[in-house]
Design a protein around this motif. Structure first.
Motif, PDB file in Angstrom:
ATOM      1  N   THR A   7       0.813  -1.210  -0.019  1.00 15.04           N
ATOM      2  CA  THR A   7      -0.005   0.096   0.073  1.00 15.04           C
ATOM      3  C   THR A   7       0.841   1.328  -0.060  1.00 15.04           C
ATOM      4  O   THR A   7       1.950   1.046   0.420  1.00 15.04           O
ATOM      5  N   GLY A   8       0.288   2.257  -0.433  1.00 14.64           N
ATOM      6  CA  GLY A   8       1.306   3.623  -0.503  1.00 14.64           C
ATOM      7  C   GLY A   8       0.094   4.626  -0.305  1.00 14.64           C
ATOM      8  O   GLY A   8      -0.970   4.623  -0.626  1.00 14.64           O
ATOM      9  N   ARG A   9       0.966   5.944   0.084  1.00 16.09           N
ATOM     10  CA  ARG A   9       0.004   7.104   0.402  1.00 16.09           C
ATOM     11  C   ARG A   9       0.992   8.091  -0.258  1.00 16.09           C
ATOM     12  O   ARG A   9       2.167   8.188  -0.063  1.00 16.09           O
ATOM     13  N   CYS A  10       0.353   9.314  -0.334  1.00 16.24           N
ATOM     14  CA  CYS A  10       1.253  10.648  -0.529  1.00 16.24           C
ATOM     15  C   CYS A  10       1.392  11.040   0.784  1.00 16.24           C
ATOM     16  O   CYS A  10       0.942  10.507   1.844  1.00 16.24           O
ATOM     17  N   HIS A  11       1.783  12.054   1.096  1.00 14.44           N
ATOM     18  CA  HIS A  11       2.442  12.509   2.321  1.00 14.44           C
ATOM     19  C   HIS A  11       0.992  12.777   3.223  1.00 14.44           C
ATOM     20  O   HIS A  11       1.097  12.494   4.418  1.00 14.44           O
ATOM     21  N   CYS A  12       0.065  13.480   3.007  1.00 14.65           N
ATOM     22  CA  CYS A  12      -0.954  14.134   3.502  1.00 14.65           C
ATOM     23  C   CYS A  12      -2.118  12.685   3.739  1.00 14.65           C
ATOM     24  O   CYS A  12      -2.816  12.850   4.501  1.00 14.65           O
ATOM     25  N   GLY A  13      -1.903  11.793   2.840  1.00 18.24           N
ATOM     26  CA  GLY A  13      -2.821  10.534   2.997  1.00 18.24           C
ATOM     27  C   GLY A  13      -4.088  10.565   1.867  1.00 18.24           C
ATOM     28  O   GLY A  13      -5.034   9.746   2.201  1.00 18.24           O
ATOM     29  N   ALA A  14      -3.938  11.686   1.424  1.00 17.32           N
ATOM     30  CA  ALA A  14      -5.280  11.972   0.488  1.00 17.32           C
ATOM     31  C   ALA A  14      -5.474  10.939  -0.645  1.00 17.32           C
ATOM     32  O   ALA A  14      -6.281  10.392  -1.103  1.00 17.32           O
ATOM     33  N   VAL A  15      -4.293  10.613  -1.162  1.00 19.99           N
ATOM     34  CA  VAL A  15      -4.106   9.608  -2.276  1.00 19.99           C
ATOM     35  C   VAL A  15      -3.612   8.253  -1.547  1.00 19.99           C
ATOM     36  O   VAL A  15      -2.537   8.425  -1.053  1.00 19.99           O
ATOM     37  N   HIS A  16      -4.442   7.198  -2.051  1.00 19.62           N
ATOM     38  CA  HIS A  16      -3.893   5.970  -1.183  1.00 19.62           C
ATOM     39  C   HIS A  16      -4.160   4.977  -2.394  1.00 19.62           C
ATOM     40  O   HIS A  16      -5.065   5.014  -2.931  1.00 19.62           O
ATOM     41  N   PHE A  17      -3.282   3.908  -2.540  1.00 20.40           N
ATOM     42  CA  PHE A  17      -3.286   3.171  -3.276  1.00 20.40           C
ATOM     43  C   PHE A  17      -2.831   1.862  -2.989  1.00 20.40           C
ATOM     44  O   PHE A  17      -2.024   1.681  -2.084  1.00 20.40           O
ATOM     45  N   GLU A  18      -2.929   0.721  -3.815  1.00 18.67           N
ATOM     46  CA  GLU A  18      -2.476  -0.645  -3.594  1.00 18.67           C
ATOM     47  C   GLU A  18      -1.751  -1.036  -4.818  1.00 18.67           C
ATOM     48  O   GLU A  18      -2.035  -0.834  -6.035  1.00 18.67           O
ATOM     49  N   ALA A  19      -0.403  -1.974  -4.725  1.00 23.26           N
ATOM     50  CA  ALA A  19       0.273  -2.284  -6.090  1.00 23.26           C
ATOM     51  C   ALA A  19       0.853  -3.764  -5.597  1.00 23.26           C
ATOM     52  O   ALA A  19       1.303  -3.883  -4.431  1.00 23.26           O
ATOM     53  N   GLU A  20       0.972  -4.520  -6.452  1.00 19.73           N
ATOM     54  CA  GLU A  20       1.433  -5.663  -6.409  1.00 19.73           C
ATOM     55  C   GLU A  20       2.790  -5.439  -7.259  1.00 19.73           C
ATOM     56  O   GLU A  20       2.820  -5.446  -8.410  1.00 19.73           O
ATOM     57  N   ALA A  21       4.057  -5.715  -6.469  1.00 21.41           N
ATOM     58  CA  ALA A  21       5.252  -5.396  -7.143  1.00 21.41           C
ATOM     59  C   ALA A  21       6.227  -6.355  -6.827  1.00 21.41           C
ATOM     60  O   ALA A  21       6.243  -7.033  -5.814  1.00 21.41           O
ATOM     61  N   TRP A  41      11.807   7.888  -7.120  1.00 22.04           N
ATOM     62  CA  TRP A  41      12.401   6.565  -7.236  1.00 22.04           C
ATOM     63  C   TRP A  41      11.425   5.543  -7.503  1.00 22.04           C
ATOM     64  O   TRP A  41      10.408   5.589  -6.816  1.00 22.04           O
ATOM     65  N   LEU A  42      11.494   4.776  -8.695  1.00 20.81           N
ATOM     66  CA  LEU A  42      10.363   4.177  -9.062  1.00 20.81           C
ATOM     67  C   LEU A  42      10.576   2.628  -9.213  1.00 20.81           C
ATOM     68  O   LEU A  42      11.579   2.132  -9.477  1.00 20.81           O
ATOM     69  N   ALA A  43       9.394   2.015  -9.194  1.00 23.47           N
ATOM     70  CA  ALA A  43       9.210   0.699  -9.301  1.00 23.47           C
ATOM     71  C   ALA A  43       8.186   0.367 -10.602  1.00 23.47           C
ATOM     72  O   ALA A  43       7.004   0.968 -10.293  1.00 23.47           O
ATOM     73  N   PHE A  44       8.340  -0.410 -11.479  1.00 23.29           N
ATOM     74  CA  PHE A  44       7.334  -0.486 -12.621  1.00 23.29           C
ATOM     75  C   PHE A  44       6.326  -1.328 -12.464  1.00 23.29           C
ATOM     76  O   PHE A  44       6.776  -2.658 -11.739  1.00 23.29           O
ATOM     77  N   VAL A  45       5.059  -1.300 -12.447  1.00 27.42           N
ATOM     78  CA  VAL A  45       3.916  -2.032 -12.058  1.00 27.42           C
ATOM     79  C   VAL A  45       3.028  -2.088 -13.279  1.00 27.42           C
ATOM     80  O   VAL A  45       2.568  -1.028 -13.909  1.00 27.42           O
ATOM     81  N   PRO A  46       2.662  -3.564 -13.838  1.00 30.29           N
ATOM     82  CA  PRO A  46       1.777  -3.549 -14.800  1.00 30.29           C
ATOM     83  C   PRO A  46       0.312  -2.781 -14.476  1.00 30.29           C
ATOM     84  O   PRO A  46       0.163  -2.983 -13.249  1.00 30.29           O
ATOM     85  N   ALA A  47      -0.281  -2.349 -15.198  1.00 30.74           N
ATOM     86  CA  ALA A  47      -1.527  -1.716 -14.927  1.00 30.74           C
ATOM     87  C   ALA A  47      -2.589  -2.409 -14.020  1.00 30.74           C
ATOM     88  O   ALA A  47      -3.391  -2.001 -13.160  1.00 30.74           O
ATOM     89  N   GLY A  48      -2.526  -3.492 -14.419  1.00 33.81           N
ATOM     90  CA  GLY A  48      -3.551  -4.607 -13.669  1.00 33.81           C
ATOM     91  C   GLY A  48      -3.266  -4.954 -12.272  1.00 33.81           C
ATOM     92  O   GLY A  48      -4.086  -5.533 -11.489  1.00 33.81           O
ATOM     93  N   ARG A  49      -1.844  -4.554 -11.785  1.00 35.33           N
ATOM     94  CA  ARG A  49      -1.689  -4.895 -10.727  1.00 35.33           C
ATOM     95  C   ARG A  49      -1.376  -3.735  -9.851  1.00 35.33           C
ATOM     96  O   ARG A  49      -0.908  -3.371  -9.076  1.00 35.33           O
ATOM     97  N   MET A  85       1.615   5.373 -17.427  1.00 35.08           N
ATOM     98  CA  MET A  85       1.990   5.550 -18.953  1.00 35.08           C
ATOM     99  C   MET A  85       0.490   5.883 -19.693  1.00 35.08           C
ATOM    100  O   MET A  85      -0.407   5.650 -19.246  1.00 35.08           O
ATOM    101  N   ALA A  86       0.648   6.893 -20.494  1.00 39.24           N
ATOM    102  CA  ALA A  86      -0.371   7.364 -20.941  1.00 39.24           C
ATOM    103  C   ALA A  86      -1.220   6.471 -21.925  1.00 39.24           C
ATOM    104  O   ALA A  86      -2.535   6.536 -21.957  1.00 39.24           O
ATOM    105  N   ASP A  87      -0.548   5.287 -22.440  1.00 33.89           N
ATOM    106  CA  ASP A  87      -1.298   4.230 -23.134  1.00 33.89           C
ATOM    107  C   ASP A  87      -1.957   3.462 -22.199  1.00 33.89           C
ATOM    108  O   ASP A  87      -2.567   2.306 -22.756  1.00 33.89           O
ATOM    109  N   GLY A  88      -2.065   3.498 -20.874  1.00 35.21           N
ATOM    110  CA  GLY A  88      -2.540   2.523 -19.680  1.00 35.21           C
ATOM    111  C   GLY A  88      -1.821   1.339 -19.601  1.00 35.21           C
ATOM    112  O   GLY A  88      -2.289   0.637 -18.867  1.00 35.21           O
ATOM    113  N   SER A  89      -0.626   1.174 -20.003  1.00 36.42           N
ATOM    114  CA  SER A  89       0.006  -0.029 -20.008  1.00 36.42           C
ATOM    115  C   SER A  89       0.660  -0.355 -18.418  1.00 36.42           C
ATOM    116  O   SER A  89       0.850  -1.444 -17.988  1.00 36.42           O
ATOM    117  N   GLY A  90       1.060   0.869 -17.690  1.00 34.30           N
ATOM    118  CA  GLY A  90       1.798   0.559 -16.616  1.00 34.30           C
ATOM    119  C   GLY A  90       1.834   1.713 -15.835  1.00 34.30           C
ATOM    120  O   GLY A  90       1.429   2.846 -16.134  1.00 34.30           O
TER     121      GLY A  90
END
Length: 131
Positions: A7-21, A41-49, A85-90
């Protein structure tokens, strides 16, 4: 491949997400203008994850250059938790926004450096210590 749920969040917590990586498969540091200025600092995740759990209404986009990436940032705290990615792939998840990772684990993650400043995604820049 060893996928783990994060799980991840921005600093204030307004944006919250899950990712399988698979962070052990590698993370990326880039010297392009936006990554260098924000120290992204990034980690690539397919859009479906990737799943945005909260905060779509708090996100804004920034695009530049080729417009291939939607750099998403929280309009409340300004933190960029991910880019899409603008094409929605990741999704490029900001490793620094992932929750529950100890400093020792972060320090041990494999990092690949790319020379995005010169569109050399296959090569590291000459100097990486500042990234």
């Amino acid at each position: 491949m060893s996928l783990h749920p994060y799980t991840g969040r921005c600093h204030c917590g307004a944006v919250h997400f899950e990712a399988e990586a698979d962070l052990e498969a590698g993370t990326v540091r880039c010297n392009c203008s936006i990554c260098a200025k924000t120290r992204f600092w990034l980690a690539f995740v397919p859009a479906g994850r990737f799943r945005l759990l909260a905060g779509e209404d708090k996100l804004a986009d920034y695009r530049f250059g080729t417009q291939r990436i939607r750099h998403r940032f929280c309009t409340v705290c300004g933190v960029k938790p991910f880019g899409m990615m603008a094409d929605g792939s990741g999704v490029a998840v900001n490793v620094a926004c992932l929750e529950g990772l100890a400093s020792e684990r972060l320090a041990a993650l494999p990092v690949t450096y790319v020379d995005g400043a010169h569109d050399r995604w296959d090569a590291a820049p000459a100097v990486t210590s500042h990234l």
